[in-house]
Motif scaffolding. Structure first.
Motif, mmCIF file in Angstrom:
data_model
loop_
_atom_site.group_PDB
_atom_site.id
_atom_site.type_symbol
_atom_site.label_atom_id
_atom_site.label_comp_id
_atom_site.label_asym_id
_atom_site.label_seq_id
_atom_site.Cartn_x
_atom_site.Cartn_y
_atom_site.Cartn_z
ATOM 1 N N ASP A 50 -16.581 44.394 60.075
ATOM 2 C CA ASP A 50 -18.061 43.861 59.581
ATOM 3 C C ASP A 50 -18.920 44.764 60.289
ATOM 4 O O ASP A 50 -19.260 44.745 61.403
ATOM 5 C CB ASP A 50 -18.298 42.252 59.807
ATOM 6 N N ASP A 51 -19.879 45.546 59.386
ATOM 7 C CA ASP A 51 -20.795 46.247 59.746
ATOM 8 C C ASP A 51 -22.216 45.513 59.395
ATOM 9 O O ASP A 51 -23.413 46.040 59.704
ATOM 10 C CB ASP A 51 -20.773 47.533 59.535
ATOM 11 N N GLY A 52 -22.321 44.412 59.058
ATOM 12 C CA GLY A 52 -23.406 43.518 58.674
ATOM 13 C C GLY A 52 -23.376 43.199 57.120
ATOM 14 O O GLY A 52 -24.279 42.655 56.784
ATOM 15 N N GLN A 53 -22.809 44.200 56.544
ATOM 16 C CA GLN A 53 -22.715 43.782 54.729
ATOM 17 C C GLN A 53 -21.666 42.866 54.581
ATOM 18 O O GLN A 53 -21.943 42.156 53.485
ATOM 19 C CB GLN A 53 -22.324 45.362 54.278
ATOM 20 N N GLY A 54 -20.350 42.522 55.155
ATOM 21 C CA GLY A 54 -19.685 41.965 54.869
ATOM 22 C C GLY A 54 -18.154 42.427 54.830
ATOM 23 O O GLY A 54 -17.987 43.445 54.933
ATOM 24 N N VAL A 55 -17.151 41.597 54.348
ATOM 25 C CA VAL A 55 -15.672 41.867 54.566
ATOM 26 C C VAL A 55 -14.946 41.249 53.504
ATOM 27 O O VAL A 55 -15.432 39.879 53.080
ATOM 28 C CB VAL A 55 -15.422 41.493 56.097
ATOM 29 N N VAL A 56 -14.234 41.906 52.795
ATOM 30 C CA VAL A 56 -13.336 41.272 51.968
ATOM 31 C C VAL A 56 -12.045 41.167 52.581
ATOM 32 O O VAL A 56 -11.475 42.135 52.986
ATOM 33 C CB VAL A 56 -13.045 42.213 50.432
ATOM 34 N N VAL A 57 -11.270 40.234 52.857
ATOM 35 C CA VAL A 57 -9.774 40.083 53.016
ATOM 36 C C VAL A 57 -8.792 39.933 51.907
ATOM 37 O O VAL A 57 -8.888 39.012 51.005
ATOM 38 C CB VAL A 57 -9.735 38.715 54.044
ATOM 39 N N LEU A 58 -7.828 40.593 52.118
ATOM 40 C CA LEU A 58 -6.677 40.582 51.104
ATOM 41 C C LEU A 58 -5.719 40.304 52.008
ATOM 42 O O LEU A 58 -5.339 40.688 53.087
ATOM 43 C CB LEU A 58 -6.400 42.128 50.602
ATOM 44 N N MET A 59 -4.652 39.377 51.175
ATOM 45 C CA MET A 59 -3.577 38.745 51.947
ATOM 46 C C MET A 59 -2.295 39.056 50.856
ATOM 47 O O MET A 59 -2.469 38.906 49.737
ATOM 48 C CB MET A 59 -3.893 37.237 52.055
ATOM 49 N N ASP A 60 -1.144 38.929 51.703
ATOM 50 C CA ASP A 60 0.033 39.134 50.941
ATOM 51 C C ASP A 60 0.754 37.797 50.282
ATOM 52 O O ASP A 60 1.277 37.915 49.224
ATOM 53 C CB ASP A 60 1.104 39.899 51.553
ATOM 54 N N LEU A 61 1.177 36.700 51.210
ATOM 55 C CA LEU A 61 1.613 35.610 50.853
ATOM 56 C C LEU A 61 0.958 34.257 50.962
ATOM 57 O O LEU A 61 0.074 34.288 52.050
ATOM 58 C CB LEU A 61 2.989 35.636 51.559
ATOM 59 N N GLY A 62 1.502 33.251 50.396
ATOM 60 C CA GLY A 62 0.755 32.097 50.669
ATOM 61 C C GLY A 62 0.200 31.620 51.988
ATOM 62 O O GLY A 62 -0.926 31.242 52.511
ATOM 63 N N SER A 63 1.027 31.728 53.153
ATOM 64 C CA SER A 63 0.802 31.115 54.345
ATOM 65 C C SER A 63 -0.496 32.108 54.895
ATOM 66 O O SER A 63 -1.097 31.700 55.924
ATOM 67 C CB SER A 63 1.871 30.935 55.174
#
Length: 140
Positions: free
Chosen positions: A63-76
């Motif tokens: 995060d540099d102040g603009q925001g973050v997108v989190v990508l995940m692989d599996l359910g847990s």
């Protein structure tokens, strides 16, 4: 620039996905952090799993102040990412978007979109479009 965090049960999978995505933008891309695998006691290699504390630290680093997108692989990984949001300062958590996009295709779309300066909402939306584009290609 919108940062990106890749959450995977497998560190090698995350590293390979990020390496491929970085080739799309070279040096002009967003900050990408990896939170993948867990350290098994007595082993030098990371085991399979996710860690909410590591995800939280990766979000803060991306995060540099603009925001973050989190990508995940599996359910847990989703559960771990949601838990990670609880560890964050509320301002950072408020700028963070969890995306349901497929990991590899979504990451490519997210990186290219983030490199253009787009906000986290647009970056997440473009990552999620990747699933539709793949569906159409398979159906053709």
């Amino acid at each position: 620039m919108t940062g990106i965090v890749v959450v995977s049960h497998s560190r090698p999978l995350a590293e390979a996905s990020v390496a491929m995505a970085r080739q799309m933008v070279r040096d002009s891309g967003p900050r990408i952090e990896i939170a993948a695998g867990i350290q098994d006691p007595g082993s030098e290699e990371p085991g399979l799993g996710t860690d909410a504390a590591a995800i939280s630290a990766a979000i803060e680093a991306a995060d540099d102040g603009q925001g973050v997108v989190v990508l995940m692989d599996l359910g847990s990984a989703i559960l771990s990412a949601r838990t990670a949001l609880e560890f964050l300062d509320p301002d950072i958590a408020g700028r963070t978007r969890l995306s349901w996009a497929p990991l590899v295709e979504g990451l490519l779309g997210a990186v290219v979109t983030a490199a253009s300066g787009s906000d986290p909402t647009e970056v997440a939306a473009q990552a999620e479009v990747a699933a539709e584009a793949k569906r159409r290609q398979v159906e053709d």
